[in-house]
Design a protein around this motif. Structure first.
Motif, PDB file in Angstrom:
ATOM      1  N   ARG A  53       0.810  -1.227  -0.114  1.00 41.73           N
ATOM      2  CA  ARG A  53      -0.082   0.036  -0.004  1.00 41.73           C
ATOM      3  C   ARG A  53       0.830   1.100   0.036  1.00 41.73           C
ATOM      4  NH1 ARG A  53      -5.116  -0.418   3.483  1.00 41.73           N
ATOM      5  NH2 ARG A  53      -5.574  -1.481   1.676  1.00 41.73           N
ATOM      6  N   PRO A  54       0.558   2.077  -1.133  1.00 39.68           N
ATOM      7  CA  PRO A  54       1.473   3.431  -0.906  1.00 39.68           C
ATOM      8  C   PRO A  54       1.166   4.376  -0.023  1.00 39.68           C
ATOM      9  CG  PRO A  54       0.234   2.872  -3.229  1.00 39.68           C
ATOM     10  CD  PRO A  54      -0.284   2.220  -2.265  1.00 39.68           C
ATOM     11  N   ARG A  55       1.841   5.145   0.555  1.00 36.95           N
ATOM     12  CA  ARG A  55       1.687   6.006   1.402  1.00 36.95           C
ATOM     13  C   ARG A  55       1.903   7.469   0.649  1.00 36.95           C
ATOM     14  NH1 ARG A  55       6.117   8.696   3.954  1.00 36.95           N
ATOM     15  NH2 ARG A  55       8.095   7.694   3.617  1.00 36.95           N
ATOM     16  N   LEU A  56       0.975   8.706   1.254  1.00 29.56           N
ATOM     17  CA  LEU A  56       0.889   9.873   0.702  1.00 29.56           C
ATOM     18  C   LEU A  56       1.900  10.671   1.396  1.00 29.56           C
ATOM     19  CD1 LEU A  56      -0.374  11.631  -0.885  1.00 29.56           C
ATOM     20  CD2 LEU A  56      -1.912  12.230   0.833  1.00 29.56           C
ATOM     21  N   HIS A  57       2.938  11.322   0.515  1.00 30.51           N
ATOM     22  CA  HIS A  57       3.659  12.254   1.017  1.00 30.51           C
ATOM     23  C   HIS A  57       3.290  13.753   0.412  1.00 30.51           C
ATOM     24  CE1 HIS A  57       7.287  14.377   2.267  1.00 30.51           C
ATOM     25  NE2 HIS A  57       7.648  14.700   1.053  1.00 30.51           N
ATOM     26  N   ARG A  58       2.908  14.766   1.142  1.00 40.37           N
ATOM     27  CA  ARG A  58       2.677  16.096   0.484  1.00 40.37           C
ATOM     28  C   ARG A  58       3.971  16.685   0.494  1.00 40.37           C
ATOM     29  NH1 ARG A  58      -1.205  21.014   3.154  1.00 40.37           N
ATOM     30  NH2 ARG A  58      -0.252  19.867   4.899  1.00 40.37           N
ATOM     31  N   VAL A  59       4.285  17.320  -0.520  1.00 35.39           N
ATOM     32  CA  VAL A  59       5.582  17.940  -0.869  1.00 35.39           C
ATOM     33  C   VAL A  59       5.186  19.407  -0.696  1.00 35.39           C
ATOM     34  CG1 VAL A  59       7.177  18.284  -2.873  1.00 35.39           C
ATOM     35  CG2 VAL A  59       6.326  16.216  -2.540  1.00 35.39           C
ATOM     36  N   ALA A  60       4.329  19.994  -1.389  1.00 35.18           N
ATOM     37  CA  ALA A  60       3.828  21.388  -1.235  1.00 35.18           C
ATOM     38  C   ALA A  60       2.322  21.484  -1.308  1.00 35.18           C
ATOM     39  CB  ALA A  60       4.655  22.304  -2.123  1.00 35.18           C
ATOM     40  N   GLN A  61       2.034  22.631  -0.930  1.00 34.67           N
ATOM     41  CA  GLN A  61       0.479  22.940  -0.937  1.00 34.67           C
ATOM     42  C   GLN A  61       0.395  24.405  -0.926  1.00 34.67           C
ATOM     43  OE1 GLN A  61      -2.501  20.310   0.530  1.00 34.67           O
ATOM     44  NE2 GLN A  61      -3.516  21.962   1.543  1.00 34.67           N
ATOM     45  N   SER A  62      -0.549  25.084  -1.969  1.00 39.98           N
ATOM     46  CA  SER A  62      -0.565  26.533  -1.804  1.00 39.98           C
ATOM     47  C   SER A  62      -1.852  27.013  -2.570  1.00 39.98           C
ATOM     48  CB  SER A  62       0.755  27.332  -2.344  1.00 39.98           C
ATOM     49  OG  SER A  62       0.830  26.950  -3.598  1.00 39.98           O
TER      50      SER A  62
END
Length: 185
Positions: A53-62
């Motif tokens: 199962r892949p895990r989510l990694h947030r790199v950037a959000q704007s």
């Protein structure tokens, strides 16, 4: 050491790197063709390919005006060029941190969306497709583009699609797949 995530495109990568011959049936690998042509959950297919199962990694959000995403963004999302949109970059990773995909999402958030859908688009724990399904969102996808770009100087394949919420466009998504998992030949 894992390969780094690719350098993001300055604007939404719709047509920026398009090879007019690059349709899903032009890729040699049947797995690549299924992944690129499929309108189902990409996360489920990546999970099957990776065996975990892949895990989510947030790199950037704007947030930015829709026009900052490129000329295709406002008409595809049915918004004015100055409308504020969410710009989000994420990666799906293996448990050990190795990247499976790099994702660029542009979405129109606003009072028209239920809070549960907004939470899916901005959340940090569940990939977008499974999050939308868990929230009970009826969404469909329209495939817009497939092709090849580079990931760490190696050819990698991508797909770009529009996610709908009912009859309204919800988000533009570009997914670039790591070439060790999804062959780009």
């Amino acid at each position: 050491m894992h390969t780094p995530l690719p350098t993001p495109c300055a604007s939404f990568p719709l047509g920026d790197h398009r090879d007019p011959r690059a349709t899903p049936d032009r890729f040699a690998s049947p797995l690549t063709r299924i992944l690129l042509a499929g309108d189902g959950l990409t996360t489920t297919l990546l999970e099957a390919l990776a065996g975990e199962r892949p895990r989510l990694h947030r790199v950037a959000q704007s947030h930015a005006p829709a026009a900052a995403g490129g000329p295709a963004v406002p008409p595809l999302l049915h918004v004015a060029p100055g409308t504020d949109v969410l710009v989000r970059r994420t990666a799906l990773l293996r448990a050990d941190g190795a990247p499976l995909s790099a994702n660029h999402v542009v979405a129109h958030l606003g009072p028209h969306l239920p809070a549960a859908i907004t939470a899916c688009l901005t959340g940090d724990s569940v990939p977008l497709g499974p999050a939308l399904n868990a929230a009970g969102a009826g969404h469909r996808r329209t495939l817009l583009d497939v092709g090849r770009r580079t990931w760490d100087a190696r050819p990698a394949c991508y797909k770009t699609y529009l996610v709908w919420h009912g009859d309204a466009p919800l988000a533009l998504i570009n997914e670039l797949f790591h070439p060790d998992l999804v062959p780009a030949d």
